[in-house]
Design a protein around this motif. Sequence first.
Motif, PDB file in Angstrom:
ATOM      1  N   ARG A  13     -10.601  11.181 -71.136  1.00 25.45           N
ATOM      2  CA  ARG A  13     -10.542  11.072 -72.689  1.00 25.45           C
ATOM      3  C   ARG A  13     -12.006  10.819 -73.179  1.00 25.45           C
ATOM      4  O   ARG A  13     -12.793  10.063 -72.599  1.00 25.45           O
ATOM      5  N   CYS A  14     -12.089  11.419 -74.364  1.00 23.79           N
ATOM      6  CA  CYS A  14     -13.235  11.142 -75.046  1.00 23.79           C
ATOM      7  C   CYS A  14     -13.184  10.974 -76.702  1.00 23.79           C
ATOM      8  O   CYS A  14     -12.216  11.773 -77.456  1.00 23.79           O
TER       9      CYS A  14
ATOM     10  N   GLU B 229     -12.263   6.316 -61.970  1.00 27.79           N
ATOM     11  CA  GLU B 229     -10.594   6.852 -61.771  1.00 27.79           C
ATOM     12  C   GLU B 229     -10.641   7.188 -60.231  1.00 27.79           C
ATOM     13  O   GLU B 229     -11.478   8.129 -59.748  1.00 27.79           O
TER      14      GLU B 229
ATOM     15  N   ILE C 166     -17.219   7.449 -76.767  1.00 28.17           N
ATOM     16  CA  ILE C 166     -16.317   6.656 -76.168  1.00 28.17           C
ATOM     17  C   ILE C 166     -15.778   7.358 -75.079  1.00 28.17           C
ATOM     18  O   ILE C 166     -15.128   8.482 -75.316  1.00 28.17           O
ATOM     19  N   GLN C 167     -15.773   7.161 -73.664  1.00 22.01           N
ATOM     20  CA  GLN C 167     -14.929   7.672 -72.612  1.00 22.01           C
ATOM     21  C   GLN C 167     -14.144   6.604 -72.015  1.00 22.01           C
ATOM     22  O   GLN C 167     -14.296   5.500 -71.506  1.00 22.01           O
ATOM     23  N   SER C 168     -12.788   7.347 -71.754  1.00 19.12           N
ATOM     24  CA  SER C 168     -11.980   6.467 -70.791  1.00 19.12           C
ATOM     25  C   SER C 168     -11.155   7.416 -69.841  1.00 19.12           C
ATOM     26  O   SER C 168     -10.819   8.577 -70.157  1.00 19.12           O
ATOM     27  N   PRO C 169     -10.817   6.798 -68.529  1.00 19.00           N
ATOM     28  CA  PRO C 169     -11.382   5.965 -68.065  1.00 19.00           C
ATOM     29  C   PRO C 169     -12.771   5.827 -67.659  1.00 19.00           C
ATOM     30  O   PRO C 169     -13.126   6.826 -67.606  1.00 19.00           O
ATOM     31  N   ARG C 170     -13.384   4.553 -67.487  1.00 15.34           N
ATOM     32  CA  ARG C 170     -14.759   4.604 -66.812  1.00 15.34           C
ATOM     33  C   ARG C 170     -14.922   5.253 -65.464  1.00 15.34           C
ATOM     34  O   ARG C 170     -15.854   5.627 -64.763  1.00 15.34           O
TER      35      ARG C 170
ATOM     36  N   THR D 124     -17.362   9.181 -67.083  1.00 15.66           N
ATOM     37  CA  THR D 124     -16.191   8.848 -66.127  1.00 15.66           C
ATOM     38  C   THR D 124     -16.432   9.257 -64.686  1.00 15.66           C
ATOM     39  O   THR D 124     -16.615  10.562 -64.268  1.00 15.66           O
TER      40      THR D 124
ATOM     41  N   THR E 150      -9.704  15.680 -74.826  1.00 15.81           N
ATOM     42  CA  THR E 150      -9.295  15.511 -73.456  1.00 15.81           C
ATOM     43  C   THR E 150      -9.654  16.473 -72.397  1.00 15.81           C
ATOM     44  O   THR E 150      -9.853  17.871 -72.930  1.00 15.81           O
TER      45      THR E 150
END
Lengths: 114, 113
Positions: free
Chosen positions: A22-23, A11, A5-9, A109, A76
Amino acid sequence: DAGVIQSPRHEVTEMGQEVTLRCKPISGHNSLFWYRQTMMRGLELLIYFNNNVPIDDSGMPEDRFSAKMPNASFSTLKIQPSEPRDSAVYFCASRPGGFKETQYFGPGTRLLVL
Amino acid sequence: AQKITQTQPGMFVQEKEAVTLDCTYDTSDPSYGLFWYKQPSSGEMIFLIYQGSYDQQNATEGRYSLNFQKARKSANLVISASQLGDSAMYFCAIAPPASKLTFGTGTRLQVTL
């Protein structure tokens, strides 16, 4: 099972701003990798961790980039200050460990620095 | 150090036909793994198939097979019975055990009717 899972997708930021990616790796995986993909340079490793310890950070472009893995379920990648040339897709990948070599990638991301 | 060479920037194949995507590699490591990933236009990296350098048999995963010729340092991907959904970028990669992937520049495959 949840994948990486990564965020944000996506930026979008302005030059000079701090960016944090983030991961969350797949549960039970003990290696985590950060890759960057650009048209000019293709896919290249930035840094990777085994058991939360950084092993190879030779791909980190410069001091503006830093990465941490405070525990087995979170990492991160920070860019401070960001520059337009940092615009790219940043992928996180995790690997189970042992004899299982396959790395599984997150969705990435997409970063745009204006 | 490792290096992957993919000499086909783009390939076309008709639906239901087989296609071979070329990959050659160079490495000084005695043990290594070879990987193929698919990247559709949506951007995610999808793992397709893995071959270990000491594996005696060529790897297969459904319609994907890896034609591994160690002496020639080649690891070509064969896709049988191509489907429209196979249209994507395909990356070959190499890694020593428990280490980073080194990718090739990719081959863009287009499946036509």
